[in-house]
Design a protein around this motif. Structure first.
Motif, mmCIF file in Angstrom:
data_model
loop_
_atom_site.group_PDB
_atom_site.id
_atom_site.type_symbol
_atom_site.label_atom_id
_atom_site.label_comp_id
_atom_site.label_asym_id
_atom_site.label_seq_id
_atom_site.Cartn_x
_atom_site.Cartn_y
_atom_site.Cartn_z
ATOM 1 N N UNK A 140 0.810 -1.226 0.000
ATOM 2 C CA UNK A 140 0.000 0.000 0.000
ATOM 3 C C UNK A 140 0.840 1.271 0.000
ATOM 4 N N UNK A 141 2.125 1.172 0.357
ATOM 5 C CA UNK A 141 2.963 2.369 0.434
ATOM 6 C C UNK A 141 4.045 2.434 -0.639
ATOM 7 N N UNK A 190 9.989 -0.935 6.026
ATOM 8 C CA UNK A 190 10.438 0.323 5.422
ATOM 9 C C UNK A 190 11.650 0.105 4.514
ATOM 10 N N UNK A 191 12.564 -0.745 4.965
ATOM 11 C CA UNK A 191 13.752 -1.031 4.140
ATOM 12 C C UNK A 191 13.349 -1.725 2.842
ATOM 13 N N UNK A 192 12.388 -2.643 2.955
ATOM 14 C CA UNK A 192 11.925 -3.365 1.769
ATOM 15 C C UNK A 192 11.224 -2.410 0.804
ATOM 16 N N UNK A 193 10.415 -1.496 1.331
ATOM 17 C CA UNK A 193 9.723 -0.520 0.483
ATOM 18 C C UNK A 193 10.735 0.338 -0.255
ATOM 19 N N UNK A 216 12.281 -1.714 -2.955
ATOM 20 C CA UNK A 216 11.303 -2.003 -4.016
ATOM 21 C C UNK A 216 11.094 -0.783 -4.905
ATOM 22 N N UNK A 217 11.072 0.393 -4.299
ATOM 23 C CA UNK A 217 10.904 1.628 -5.080
ATOM 24 C C UNK A 217 12.086 1.844 -6.028
ATOM 25 N N UNK A 218 13.262 1.428 -5.594
ATOM 26 C CA UNK A 218 14.445 1.551 -6.451
ATOM 27 C C UNK A 218 14.364 0.578 -7.628
ATOM 28 N N UNK A 219 13.872 -0.621 -7.333
ATOM 29 C CA UNK A 219 13.848 -1.680 -8.348
ATOM 30 C C UNK A 219 12.690 -1.520 -9.330
#
Length: 217
Positions: free
Chosen positions: A84-85, A206-209, A212-215
């Motif tokens: 969701x974020x 938060x680290x995963x988000x 994920x945003x980078x990828x």
């Protein structure tokens, strides 16, 4: 010392070597004193050795458990928060919600017509003839069947849309969670919704988000 006397009394032939104890009635005294120490018989000695051995085993197990706890690092992740974020998650969610609204609007009139027909049957049914009642019942069943088919078709479209836009995110998440866990030295990462309690310090969402945003920009 008492302990020395107890050890001596345990040796075979002790009273024959020191007959003075027998003459003075001291053998009983020695045995009584030895009983206070709890090691006057072979059985008591075995019990004492067994007790000490048990304590040593318990100490070793406790030490091993503490070492294992120190070496095991567990993290948690809130998948709902991630989807969701994250940028990709929000994009997929927006597409699905837009499609859902469009599909709902497409059979909104059918839902309204079905509800109105049901109200008409409940209100006027008692005054209708049997033939009219049968006609209305057939009409109601057909409308309800048609609406159910449209809803099922809509559900299938939404399912395909989720597979198309959400599945790639989940696949990428597997790689990212593995990377974040490896880099952070985690032995295991669990879904937060299956854990009764988890400190925020072990939450890697938060680290995963961020990864994920980078990828998936």
């Amino acid at each position: 010392m008492v302990i020395d006397r107890v050890r001596a009394s345990a040796l075979p032939g002790f009273v024959f070597r020191l007959p003075g104890f027998l003459a003075l009635g001291r053998v009983t005294d020695v045995e009584n004193e030895g009983n206070l120490c709890g090691v006057t018989t072979v059985n008591n000695v075995k019990k004492a050795v067994g007790c000490i051995g048990g304590l040593l085993i318990a100490a070793v197990l406790l030490l091993n458990s503490q070492v294992m706890a120190a070496e095991t690092k567990i993290g948690v992740i809130d998948m709902k928060q991630v989807l969701s974020t994250s940028t990709a998650g929000k994009r997929a969610q927006d597409l699905i919600e837009q499609k859902m609204k469009t599909l709902q609007a497409s059979f909104k009139n059918d839902e309204t017509a079905l509800v109105n027909l049901q109200k008409e049957i409940e209100k006027k049914g008692s005054a209708w003839s049997d033939s009219v009642k049968q006609e209305k019942a057939i009409e109601f069943q057909k409308k309800r069947r048609d609406l159910a088919e449209k809803q099922e078709t809509a559900n299938q479209e939404l399912k395909k849309l989720r597979e198309q836009h959400v599945n790639p995110i989940l696949k990428k998440l597997e790689e990212i969670v593995d990377k974040v866990a490896t880099d952070g030295g985690y032995s295991a990462v669990l879904p937060r919704n299956v854990v009764l309690f988890a400190a925020d310090s072990i939450d890697i969402s938060d680290k995963v988000v961020a990864e994920l945003n980078k990828a998936m920009k």
